[in-house]
Every structure is written in structure tokens, then in C-alpha cells.
Design a protein around this motif. Structure first.
Motif, PDB file in Angstrom:
ATOM      1  N   MET A   8       0.830  -1.195   0.000  1.00  0.00           N
ATOM      2  CA  MET A   8       0.000   0.000   0.000  1.00  0.00           C
ATOM      3  C   MET A   8       0.871   1.254   0.000  1.00  0.00           C
ATOM      4  O   MET A   8       0.562   2.205  -0.709  1.00  0.00           O
ATOM      5  N   VAL A   9       1.922   1.243   0.801  1.00  0.00           N
ATOM      6  CA  VAL A   9       2.795   2.406   0.896  1.00  0.00           C
ATOM      7  C   VAL A   9       3.511   2.632  -0.427  1.00  0.00           C
ATOM      8  O   VAL A   9       3.671   3.769  -0.881  1.00  0.00           O
ATOM      9  N   ARG A  10       3.920   1.546  -1.067  1.00  0.00           N
ATOM     10  CA  ARG A  10       4.612   1.649  -2.359  1.00  0.00           C
ATOM     11  C   ARG A  10       3.696   2.271  -3.420  1.00  0.00           C
ATOM     12  O   ARG A  10       4.127   3.098  -4.226  1.00  0.00           O
ATOM     13  N   MET A  11       2.444   1.884  -3.417  1.00  0.00           N
ATOM     14  CA  MET A  11       1.484   2.422  -4.385  1.00  0.00           C
ATOM     15  C   MET A  11       1.220   3.904  -4.121  1.00  0.00           C
ATOM     16  O   MET A  11       1.141   4.716  -5.049  1.00  0.00           O
ATOM     17  N   LEU A  12       1.097   4.282  -2.870  1.00  0.00           N
ATOM     18  CA  LEU A  12       0.877   5.684  -2.504  1.00  0.00           C
ATOM     19  C   LEU A  12       2.079   6.536  -2.899  1.00  0.00           C
ATOM     20  O   LEU A  12       1.920   7.634  -3.438  1.00  0.00           O
ATOM     21  N   ARG A  13       3.278   6.014  -2.644  1.00  0.00           N
ATOM     22  CA  ARG A  13       4.498   6.741  -3.008  1.00  0.00           C
ATOM     23  C   ARG A  13       4.585   6.926  -4.521  1.00  0.00           C
ATOM     24  O   ARG A  13       4.937   7.996  -5.006  1.00  0.00           O
ATOM     25  N   SER A  14       4.253   5.894  -5.274  1.00  0.00           N
ATOM     26  CA  SER A  14       4.275   5.972  -6.735  1.00  0.00           C
ATOM     27  C   SER A  14       3.257   7.003  -7.246  1.00  0.00           C
ATOM     28  O   SER A  14       3.540   7.767  -8.173  1.00  0.00           O
ATOM     29  N   CYS A  15       2.092   7.029  -6.626  1.00  0.00           N
ATOM     30  CA  CYS A  15       1.047   7.986  -7.013  1.00  0.00           C
ATOM     31  C   CYS A  15       1.491   9.422  -6.724  1.00  0.00           C
ATOM     32  O   CYS A  15       1.310  10.312  -7.557  1.00  0.00           O
ATOM     33  N   ILE A  16       2.089   9.637  -5.570  1.00  0.00           N
ATOM     34  CA  ILE A  16       2.564  10.977  -5.212  1.00  0.00           C
ATOM     35  C   ILE A  16       3.674  11.424  -6.148  1.00  0.00           C
ATOM     36  O   ILE A  16       3.710  12.576  -6.587  1.00  0.00           O
ATOM     37  N   GLN A  17       4.582  10.504  -6.498  1.00  0.00           N
ATOM     38  CA  GLN A  17       5.657  10.848  -7.431  1.00  0.00           C
ATOM     39  C   GLN A  17       5.099  11.230  -8.802  1.00  0.00           C
ATOM     40  O   GLN A  17       5.559  12.184  -9.433  1.00  0.00           O
ATOM     41  N   SER A  18       4.101  10.501  -9.258  1.00  0.00           N
ATOM     42  CA  SER A  18       3.492  10.811 -10.558  1.00  0.00           C
ATOM     43  C   SER A  18       2.806  12.175 -10.536  1.00  0.00           C
ATOM     44  O   SER A  18       2.910  12.952 -11.486  1.00  0.00           O
ATOM     45  N   ILE A  19       2.119  12.464  -9.445  1.00  0.00           N
ATOM     46  CA  ILE A  19       1.447  13.758  -9.323  1.00  0.00           C
ATOM     47  C   ILE A  19       2.471  14.890  -9.301  1.00  0.00           C
ATOM     48  O   ILE A  19       2.291  15.925  -9.954  1.00  0.00           O
ATOM     49  N   LEU A  20       3.573  14.696  -8.564  1.00  0.00           N
ATOM     50  CA  LEU A  20       4.607  15.726  -8.502  1.00  0.00           C
ATOM     51  C   LEU A  20       5.274  15.937  -9.858  1.00  0.00           C
ATOM     52  O   LEU A  20       5.603  17.061 -10.230  1.00  0.00           O
ATOM     53  N   LYS A  21       5.479  14.866 -10.612  1.00  0.00           N
ATOM     54  CA  LYS A  21       6.044  15.001 -11.958  1.00  0.00           C
ATOM     55  C   LYS A  21       5.104  15.784 -12.863  1.00  0.00           C
ATOM     56  O   LYS A  21       5.534  16.626 -13.657  1.00  0.00           O
ATOM     57  N   LEU A  22       3.823  15.514 -12.749  1.00  0.00           N
ATOM     58  CA  LEU A  22       2.835  16.235 -13.552  1.00  0.00           C
ATOM     59  C   LEU A  22       2.807  17.716 -13.181  1.00  0.00           C
ATOM     60  O   LEU A  22       2.811  18.588 -14.062  1.00  0.00           O
ATOM     61  N   VAL A  23       2.817  18.014 -11.884  1.00  0.00           N
ATOM     62  CA  VAL A  23       2.815  19.408 -11.437  1.00  0.00           C
ATOM     63  C   VAL A  23       4.087  20.116 -11.904  1.00  0.00           C
ATOM     64  O   VAL A  23       4.037  21.255 -12.369  1.00  0.00           O
ATOM     65  N   ASN A  24       5.224  19.439 -11.816  1.00  0.00           N
ATOM     66  CA  ASN A  24       6.482  20.015 -12.254  1.00  0.00           C
ATOM     67  C   ASN A  24       6.452  20.315 -13.756  1.00  0.00           C
ATOM     68  O   ASN A  24       6.932  21.358 -14.204  1.00  0.00           O
ATOM     69  N   SER A  25       5.881  19.414 -14.537  1.00  0.00           N
ATOM     70  CA  SER A  25       5.778  19.635 -15.978  1.00  0.00           C
ATOM     71  C   SER A  25       4.876  20.824 -16.307  1.00  0.00           C
ATOM     72  O   SER A  25       5.189  21.635 -17.178  1.00  0.00           O
ATOM     73  N   VAL A  26       3.767  20.935 -15.600  1.00  0.00           N
ATOM     74  CA  VAL A  26       2.839  22.042 -15.842  1.00  0.00           C
ATOM     75  C   VAL A  26       3.499  23.370 -15.488  1.00  0.00           C
ATOM     76  O   VAL A  26       3.393  24.355 -16.233  1.00  0.00           O
ATOM     77  N   ILE A  27       4.219  23.415 -14.370  1.00  0.00           N
ATOM     78  CA  ILE A  27       4.899  24.646 -13.976  1.00  0.00           C
ATOM     79  C   ILE A  27       5.990  25.000 -14.990  1.00  0.00           C
ATOM     80  O   ILE A  27       6.175  26.170 -15.338  1.00  0.00           O
ATOM     81  N   GLY A  28       6.725  23.998 -15.473  1.00  0.00           N
ATOM     82  CA  GLY A  28       7.748  24.244 -16.485  1.00  0.00           C
ATOM     83  C   GLY A  28       7.165  24.783 -17.774  1.00  0.00           C
ATOM     84  O   GLY A  28       7.713  25.709 -18.384  1.00  0.00           O
ATOM     85  N   MET A  29       6.037  24.224 -18.214  1.00  0.00           N
ATOM     86  CA  MET A  29       5.397  24.721 -19.437  1.00  0.00           C
ATOM     87  C   MET A  29       4.859  26.135 -19.243  1.00  0.00           C
ATOM     88  O   MET A  29       4.915  26.953 -20.161  1.00  0.00           O
TER      89      MET A  29
END
Length: 57
Positions: A1-22
Motif C-alpha cells: 500500500m505504501v509503495r502504491m501511494l508513493r508511486s502515485c505521489i511521485q506521478s502527481i509531482l512530476k505532472l505538477v512540475n511539468s505544468v509549472i515548467g510549461m
């Protein structure tokens, strides 16, 4: 469960980082376009005391 939550948070942060960069890239391109339009409208007008146009600074 923790691994899945960590993966989800990492994906969300990557998406936010991409949006801010664009958004940052869009602001740089927009400012370059504004400078180009301003220079085209001003032409070769000098910024003397008798000029109708104020200096940009």
C-alpha cells in the motif's frame, strides 16, 4: 500500500512540475513576443525630451 501511494505521489509531482515548467516557458515566449511587438510599434523613435512616447523604464 505504501509503495502504491508513493508511486502515485511521485506521478502527481512530476505532472505538477511539468505544468509549472510549461507555464514558465509560455511566460518567456509571451514576453519575447511583447518586446517584439513593442519594438515594431516604436520603430526608430528616439527617447528625447520632446518625444511623445515615454521611455519604457
Amino acid at each position: 500500500m505504501v509503495r502504491m501511494l508513493r508511486s502515485c505521489i511521485q506521478s502527481i509531482l512530476k505532472l505538477v512540475n511539468s505544468v509549472i515548467g510549461m507555464a514558465g516557458l509560455a511566460m518567456i515566449l509571451y514576453s519575447a513576443w511583447l518586446i517584439r511587438v513593442w519594438q515594431r510599434q516604436m520603430g526608430e523613435l528616439p527617447f528625447d525630451e520632446d518625444s511623445d512616447f515615454p521611455p519604457p523604464w
